[in-house]
Design a protein around this motif. Structure first.
Motif, PDB file in Angstrom:
ATOM      1  N   VAL A 151       5.157  -7.485   4.541  1.00 34.73           N
ATOM      2  CA  VAL A 151       5.831  -8.429   3.653  1.00 34.73           C
ATOM      3  C   VAL A 151       7.039  -7.730   3.040  1.00 34.73           C
ATOM      4  N   VAL A 152       8.197  -8.326   3.236  1.00 37.44           N
ATOM      5  CA  VAL A 152       9.439  -7.832   2.648  1.00 37.44           C
ATOM      6  C   VAL A 152       9.906  -8.865   1.634  1.00 37.44           C
ATOM      7  N   TYR A 164      10.102 -12.597 -12.504  1.00 38.67           N
ATOM      8  CA  TYR A 164       8.847 -13.071 -13.095  1.00 38.67           C
ATOM      9  C   TYR A 164       8.005 -13.808 -12.055  1.00 38.67           C
ATOM     10  N   GLY A 165       8.632 -14.731 -11.325  1.00 36.09           N
ATOM     11  CA  GLY A 165       7.900 -15.483 -10.317  1.00 36.09           C
ATOM     12  C   GLY A 165       7.435 -14.616  -9.166  1.00 36.09           C
ATOM     13  N   VAL A 166       8.293 -13.702  -8.710  1.00 28.95           N
ATOM     14  CA  VAL A 166       7.920 -12.816  -7.614  1.00 28.95           C
ATOM     15  C   VAL A 166       6.788 -11.885  -8.035  1.00 28.95           C
ATOM     16  N   ASN A 167       6.837 -11.377  -9.265  1.00 26.84           N
ATOM     17  CA  ASN A 167       5.759 -10.513  -9.743  1.00 26.84           C
ATOM     18  C   ASN A 167       4.409 -11.222  -9.711  1.00 26.84           C
ATOM     19  N   ALA A 168       4.419 -12.531 -10.009  1.00 26.70           N
ATOM     20  CA  ALA A 168       3.171 -13.290  -9.941  1.00 26.70           C
ATOM     21  C   ALA A 168       2.636 -13.333  -8.512  1.00 26.70           C
ATOM     22  N   LEU A 169       3.523 -13.469  -7.531  1.00 24.26           N
ATOM     23  CA  LEU A 169       3.092 -13.455  -6.132  1.00 24.26           C
ATOM     24  C   LEU A 169       2.523 -12.097  -5.749  1.00 24.26           C
ATOM     25  N   LEU A 170       3.183 -11.023  -6.187  1.00 22.01           N
ATOM     26  CA  LEU A 170       2.686  -9.686  -5.884  1.00 22.01           C
ATOM     27  C   LEU A 170       1.326  -9.464  -6.541  1.00 22.01           C
ATOM     28  N   GLY A 171       1.172  -9.994  -7.753  1.00 25.12           N
ATOM     29  CA  GLY A 171      -0.121  -9.890  -8.416  1.00 25.12           C
ATOM     30  C   GLY A 171      -1.209 -10.643  -7.676  1.00 25.12           C
ATOM     31  N   ALA A 172      -0.852 -11.814  -7.113  1.00 24.30           N
ATOM     32  CA  ALA A 172      -1.827 -12.597  -6.357  1.00 24.30           C
ATOM     33  C   ALA A 172      -2.257 -11.860  -5.098  1.00 24.30           C
ATOM     34  N   GLU A 179      -4.362  -7.632   2.691  1.00 27.98           N
ATOM     35  CA  GLU A 179      -3.841  -6.367   3.194  1.00 27.98           C
ATOM     36  C   GLU A 179      -2.531  -6.574   3.952  1.00 27.98           C
ATOM     37  N   CYS A 180      -1.496  -5.881   3.473  1.00 25.48           N
ATOM     38  CA  CYS A 180      -0.203  -5.942   4.153  1.00 25.48           C
ATOM     39  C   CYS A 180       0.678  -4.823   3.625  1.00 25.48           C
ATOM     40  N   ASP A 181       1.564  -4.364   4.457  1.00 24.03           N
ATOM     41  CA  ASP A 181       2.596  -3.430   4.024  1.00 24.03           C
ATOM     42  C   ASP A 181       3.600  -4.219   3.185  1.00 24.03           C
ATOM     43  N   LEU A 182       4.003  -3.684   2.035  1.00 28.42           N
ATOM     44  CA  LEU A 182       4.857  -4.423   1.113  1.00 28.42           C
ATOM     45  C   LEU A 182       6.080  -3.595   0.765  1.00 28.42           C
ATOM     46  N   ARG A 183       7.263  -4.213   0.938  1.00 27.94           N
ATOM     47  CA  ARG A 183       8.521  -3.527   0.632  1.00 27.94           C
ATOM     48  C   ARG A 183       9.447  -4.482  -0.120  1.00 27.94           C
ATOM     49  N   ILE A 235      13.154  -4.733   7.171  1.00 25.61           N
ATOM     50  CA  ILE A 235      12.692  -5.495   8.336  1.00 25.61           C
ATOM     51  C   ILE A 235      12.744  -4.632   9.582  1.00 25.61           C
ATOM     52  N   ALA A 236      13.886  -3.967   9.773  1.00 26.05           N
ATOM     53  CA  ALA A 236      14.065  -3.141  10.970  1.00 26.05           C
ATOM     54  C   ALA A 236      13.104  -1.957  10.996  1.00 26.05           C
ATOM     55  N   ALA A 237      12.774  -1.411   9.824  1.00 25.24           N
ATOM     56  CA  ALA A 237      11.905  -0.232   9.765  1.00 25.24           C
ATOM     57  C   ALA A 237      10.436  -0.575   9.945  1.00 25.24           C
ATOM     58  N   SER A 238      10.073  -1.826   9.769  1.00 27.36           N
ATOM     59  CA  SER A 238       8.672  -2.207   9.856  1.00 27.36           C
ATOM     60  C   SER A 238       8.167  -2.095  11.284  1.00 27.36           C
ATOM     61  N   ARG A 239       6.958  -1.596  11.418  1.00 33.94           N
ATOM     62  CA  ARG A 239       6.314  -1.501  12.734  1.00 33.94           C
ATOM     63  C   ARG A 239       5.183  -2.528  12.865  1.00 33.94           C
ATOM     64  N   ALA A 240       5.121  -3.451  11.935  1.00 36.66           N
ATOM     65  CA  ALA A 240       4.064  -4.462  11.934  1.00 36.66           C
ATOM     66  C   ALA A 240       4.281  -5.489  13.037  1.00 36.66           C
ATOM     67  N   ASP A 241       3.211  -6.208  13.393  1.00 31.41           N
ATOM     68  CA  ASP A 241       3.306  -7.244  14.414  1.00 31.41           C
ATOM     69  C   ASP A 241       4.092  -8.449  13.913  1.00 31.41           C
ATOM     70  N   ARG A 242       3.911  -8.795  12.626  1.00 35.25           N
ATOM     71  CA  ARG A 242       4.647  -9.902  12.018  1.00 35.25           C
ATOM     72  C   ARG A 242       5.266  -9.433  10.707  1.00 35.25           C
ATOM     73  N   VAL A 243       6.454  -9.925  10.419  1.00 36.71           N
ATOM     74  CA  VAL A 243       7.151  -9.578   9.185  1.00 36.71           C
ATOM     75  C   VAL A 243       7.450 -10.878   8.441  1.00 36.71           C
ATOM     76  N   LEU A 244       6.939 -10.977   7.232  1.00 39.38           N
ATOM     77  CA  LEU A 244       7.160 -12.153   6.393  1.00 39.38           C
ATOM     78  C   LEU A 244       8.146 -11.766   5.292  1.00 39.38           C
TER      79      LEU A 244
END
Length: 432
Positions: free
Chosen positions: A7-8, A17-25, A32-36, A48-57
């Motif tokens: 997740v980027v 404020y709104g994004v912090n609520a999502l991160l808290g959720a 479980e996800c890599d978060l940047r 995005i380019a540095a991520s080695r995950a199968d899907r990037v949200l």
């Protein structure tokens, strides 16, 4: 089969404020996800380019006035990181009100409504490689470009998720109330979150404060559409509930801790400003100012806007607040639909009188915000004489605000609304 998900977040100060609520959720649900966090379009593309995950949200959140600028940023990020693994999702009040518009602007998904249950379900669906049409609270781009809606996300009690993540230390104001029983026709809040109050429990607020204090923080602020409505569903304040909240917060803070209540990023309705309420705040809060929503000096305009109060309570509120040692910051909106020159004169007279009493005037220009009853309303003309008087108040130090910039936003929003007529907006739903 488990799919690795990264997740980027396009992390911007305007929407922390709104994004912090999502991160808290995500943290609470142990999704479980890599978060940047990308603080610029370039940094977002690098993540995005540095991520080695199968899907990037990639998460985007913005208010309606920023929609055009964010669409340009999205195009930049796509050009820098054109990757088939990536899904870009827009959330917030604008995406909720105009999902077709954000899909047409280039996002793959729009989050509709409250984001916490949606983001958790979305990450889980991506990890399990399940169809996104089963995720509640989404608009998904169909094959022909139509925003295909999934079933709505549930509106859960505020205690279900925190206001911010603990482990990442992205602390901020604590959201104590969501939704608003005062359905003002120009405001997006009640039409996104519902026309009733949902309050966070005192126990939950105290837990937030304990975590903040454990990290060395000593200042606490709150997010609420109307501060003195905490603990009630009706028009009258429940001062016992407010005192229980403030006393509980003080107990969790160190001796040098400070509580800010009724000041930014929240406000107080004018009819709630009473001597009893101000004495209560004086016992607990550190702020020497409060924000009062007036919006107009015209009783006719206030009634048309659905404010639920006239101009007289505004004058009383300022006098009472000043008598109890607070400097009021009073919000006014100019150019409200149907506002006549006489209505504007009434607002200017009231603003000048309030300034003489000791208030500062926070000036705004009406914006036809998506999702509100006045989305398609024509802003009233603001003549040069009104502009000069607002400038005069500002030069005296009695007024402040970005009303000129808001006037530019209003013009763009009006043009966009014409391109997306309310009745003609395409809508289909999934069977999920």
């Amino acid at each position: 089969m488990s799919v690795e998900v990264s997740v980027v977040v396009r992390y911007r100060k305007a929407v922390t404020y709104g994004v912090n609520a999502l991160l808290g959720a995500l943290e609470t649900a142990k999704a479980e996800c890599d978060l940047r966090l990308g603080t610029t379009p370039g940094e977002t593309a690098e993540h995005i380019a540095a991520s080695r995950a199968d899907r990037v949200l990639v998460l985007w959140s913005f208010y309606s006035p920023d929609a055009e600028a964010m669409a340009a940023e999205l195009a930049t990020v796509r050009a820098l990181a054109d990757d088939p693994r990536v899904l870009h999702i827009a959330g917030g009040v604008h995406a909720t009100a105009e999902p077709q518009q954000v899909i047409d602007a280039g996002w793959d998904l729009a989050a509709i409504g409250e984001g916490e249950p949606t983001i958790v379900a979305l990450v889980e669906a991506l990890r399990a490689d399940r169809p996104l049409t089963g995720v509640p609270g989404l608009a998904v781009r169909d094959g022909d470009g139509v925003a295909l809606r999934t079933p709505p996300a549930p509106q859960l009690p505020l205690d279900a998720f925190p206001s911010f993540p603990d482990r990442r230390r992205h602390f901020g104001p604590i959201e104590i109330t969501r939704g608003c029983a005062y359905t003002c026709r120009f405001c997006q809040t009640p039409f996104m979150f519902g026309g009733r109050f949902r309050h966070r429990s005192v126990d939950s607020v105290r837990e937030h404060v304990r975590r903040m204090a454990a990290h060395g923080l000593r200042d606490v602020r709150f997010i609420t559409p109307t501060s003195l409505s905490y603990g009630t569903q009706g028009p009258e304040p429940a001062l016992d509930a407010v005192e229980e909240l403030l006393a509980g917060v003080k107990e969790e803070l160190p001796a040098n801790g400070r509580v800010f209540f009724g000041s930014f990023p929240s406000e107080i309705r004018p009819e709630h400003v009473t001597p009893e309420a101000m004495r209560l705040l004086k016992r607990y809060v550190a702020n020497d100012n409060i924000i009062i929503g007036a919006q107009s000096g015209s009783d006719r305009v206030l009634a048309a806007a659905g404010r639920g109060h006239g101009s007289a309570p505004v004058r009383d509120a300022v006098r009472i607040a000043v008598e109890h040692g607070f400097r009021p910051n009073v919000d006014f909106i100019f150019g409200l639909p149907g506002e006549s020159p006489e209505d504007q004169d009434a607002s200017l007279r009231l603003a000048a009188d309030l300034a003489d009493l000791g208030a500062r005037i926070h000036t705004h220009t009406f914006m036809p915000l998506p999702g509100t009853p006045w989305r398609d309303a024509e802003p009233a003309f603001i003549p040069l004489a009104t502009m000069r008087e607002l400038d005069r108040l500002a030069q005296r130090g009695d007024a402040y605000g970005h009303w000129r910039k808001q006037a530019e936003h209003a013009a763009r929003l009006a043009e966009t609304a014409k391109a997306y007529p309310r009745r003609a907006r395409r809508r289909r739903t999934t069977g999920g």
